[in-house]
Design a protein around this motif. Structure first.
Motif, PDB file in Angstrom:
ATOM      1  N   MET A  84       0.796  -1.285   0.191  1.00  0.00           N
ATOM      2  CA  MET A  84      -0.049  -0.095  -0.115  1.00  0.00           C
ATOM      3  C   MET A  84       0.964   1.355   0.158  1.00  0.00           C
ATOM      4  SD  MET A  84      -3.140  -0.437   2.606  1.00  0.00           S
ATOM      5  CE  MET A  84      -2.582  -1.781   3.715  1.00  0.00           C
ATOM      6  N   ASN A  85       0.165   2.347  -0.419  1.00  0.00           N
ATOM      7  CA  ASN A  85       1.039   3.440  -0.496  1.00  0.00           C
ATOM      8  C   ASN A  85      -0.436   4.617  -0.590  1.00  0.00           C
ATOM      9  OD1 ASN A  85       2.811   5.717  -0.826  1.00  0.00           O
ATOM     10  ND2 ASN A  85       4.296   4.022  -1.400  1.00  0.00           N
ATOM     11  N   TRP A  86       0.146   5.951  -0.057  1.00  0.00           N
ATOM     12  CA  TRP A  86      -0.842   6.883  -0.222  1.00  0.00           C
ATOM     13  C   TRP A  86      -0.789   7.691  -1.511  1.00  0.00           C
ATOM     14  CZ3 TRP A  86      -3.480   5.081   3.328  1.00  0.00           C
ATOM     15  CH2 TRP A  86      -2.980   4.373   4.401  1.00  0.00           C
ATOM     16  N   ILE A  91      -2.624   3.469 -10.120  1.00  0.00           N
ATOM     17  CA  ILE A  91      -2.333   2.335  -9.530  1.00  0.00           C
ATOM     18  C   ILE A  91      -1.060   1.660 -10.275  1.00  0.00           C
ATOM     19  CG2 ILE A  91      -2.953  -0.207  -8.873  1.00  0.00           C
ATOM     20  CD1 ILE A  91      -5.746   0.919  -8.033  1.00  0.00           C
ATOM     21  N   GLN A 100       5.397   2.704   3.496  1.00  0.00           N
ATOM     22  CA  GLN A 100       4.218   3.796   3.340  1.00  0.00           C
ATOM     23  C   GLN A 100       4.303   4.686   4.367  1.00  0.00           C
ATOM     24  OE1 GLN A 100       0.680   1.296   3.346  1.00  0.00           O
ATOM     25  NE2 GLN A 100      -0.061   2.127   5.357  1.00  0.00           N
ATOM     26  N   LEU A 141      -6.091   6.377  -0.002  1.00  0.00           N
ATOM     27  CA  LEU A 141      -5.168   5.174  -0.132  1.00  0.00           C
ATOM     28  C   LEU A 141      -5.134   4.651  -1.561  1.00  0.00           C
ATOM     29  CD1 LEU A 141      -3.947   2.830   1.480  1.00  0.00           C
ATOM     30  CD2 LEU A 141      -6.277   1.992   1.819  1.00  0.00           C
ATOM     31  N   VAL A 142      -3.949   4.227  -2.029  1.00  0.00           N
ATOM     32  CA  VAL A 142      -3.967   3.684  -3.238  1.00  0.00           C
ATOM     33  C   VAL A 142      -3.247   2.161  -3.153  1.00  0.00           C
ATOM     34  CG1 VAL A 142      -2.910   3.758  -5.441  1.00  0.00           C
ATOM     35  CG2 VAL A 142      -3.640   5.714  -4.562  1.00  0.00           C
ATOM     36  N   TYR A 143      -3.750   0.946  -3.440  1.00  0.00           N
ATOM     37  CA  TYR A 143      -3.471  -0.074  -3.441  1.00  0.00           C
ATOM     38  C   TYR A 143      -2.299  -0.577  -4.302  1.00  0.00           C
ATOM     39  CZ  TYR A 143      -7.055  -0.701   0.056  1.00  0.00           C
ATOM     40  OH  TYR A 143      -8.003  -0.533   1.042  1.00  0.00           O
ATOM     41  N   VAL A 144      -1.260  -1.229  -3.694  1.00  0.00           N
ATOM     42  CA  VAL A 144      -0.386  -1.831  -4.629  1.00  0.00           C
ATOM     43  C   VAL A 144      -1.072  -2.847  -5.516  1.00  0.00           C
ATOM     44  CG1 VAL A 144       1.690  -3.158  -4.774  1.00  0.00           C
ATOM     45  CG2 VAL A 144       1.438  -1.528  -2.742  1.00  0.00           C
ATOM     46  N   LEU A 155      -1.929  -5.808  -7.990  1.00  0.00           N
ATOM     47  CA  LEU A 155      -1.701  -7.271  -7.677  1.00  0.00           C
ATOM     48  C   LEU A 155      -0.503  -7.951  -8.558  1.00  0.00           C
ATOM     49  CD1 LEU A 155      -5.377  -8.726  -7.693  1.00  0.00           C
ATOM     50  CD2 LEU A 155      -3.818  -8.399  -5.740  1.00  0.00           C
ATOM     51  N   VAL A 177       2.350  -7.013  -6.086  1.00  0.00           N
ATOM     52  CA  VAL A 177       2.384  -7.295  -4.805  1.00  0.00           C
ATOM     53  C   VAL A 177       3.114  -8.524  -4.136  1.00  0.00           C
ATOM     54  CG1 VAL A 177       0.169  -8.369  -4.439  1.00  0.00           C
ATOM     55  CG2 VAL A 177       1.031  -6.685  -2.726  1.00  0.00           C
TER      56      VAL A 177
END
Length: 136
Positions: A1-3, A39, A59, A68-71, A73, A76
């Motif tokens: 995860m990262n912002w 993303i 993060q 929030l922005v997810y890493v 798939l 990951v």
């Protein structure tokens, strides 16, 4: 995860930046349909850091106005394996326990190579068991 942090340009359009990856600049404005590109930008930034053998930053805390922005798939699993190997410092030992050459482990970590996720999952499972065995 990262912002991600939302900013506005001089025309009032919403823009996105990643405080933990200052060089990651998505070209699309921050809207629901542009989220895929945002993303993907984060994933590419992580992949470049991994390919350069640079530390992938942890993060930072979510701040007001950040989302929030997810890493993605597609990166990951390799990121999890990379972080576990770096934390434990056991790349050679992992290769020995998997009964593969260390070059194969390095290929598993290469974000530009498409390795089967089952092998990465097996490697992560082995790494999870290693500290327990070493710790008694």
């Amino acid at each position: 995860m990262n912002w991600a942090r939302g900013n506005r340009d001089e025309d009032g359009r919403s823009l996105v930046s990643f405080p933990d990856f200052p060089t990651a600049i998505p070209t699309a404005p921050m809207k629901a349909k542009a989220m895929e590109g945002i993303i993907d930008c984060l994933g590419n930034s992580i992949a470049f850091a991994m390919a350069d053998k640079a530390n992938v930053p942890k993060q930072s805390r979510l701040k007001r106005g950040q989302k929030l922005v997810y890493v993605p798939l597609w990166i990951v699993a390799k990121l999890a394996l990379c972080c576990a190997i770096r934390e434990l410092g056991m790349q050679s030992e992992l290769a020995r326990r998997l009964k593969i050459r260390e070059t194969v482990v390095r290929r598993m970590l290469d974000p530009n190579l498409n390795k089967r996720h089952e092998k990465i999952q097996t490697a992560l499972e082995v790494l999870i068991m290693m500290p327990r065995e070493c710790g008694g």
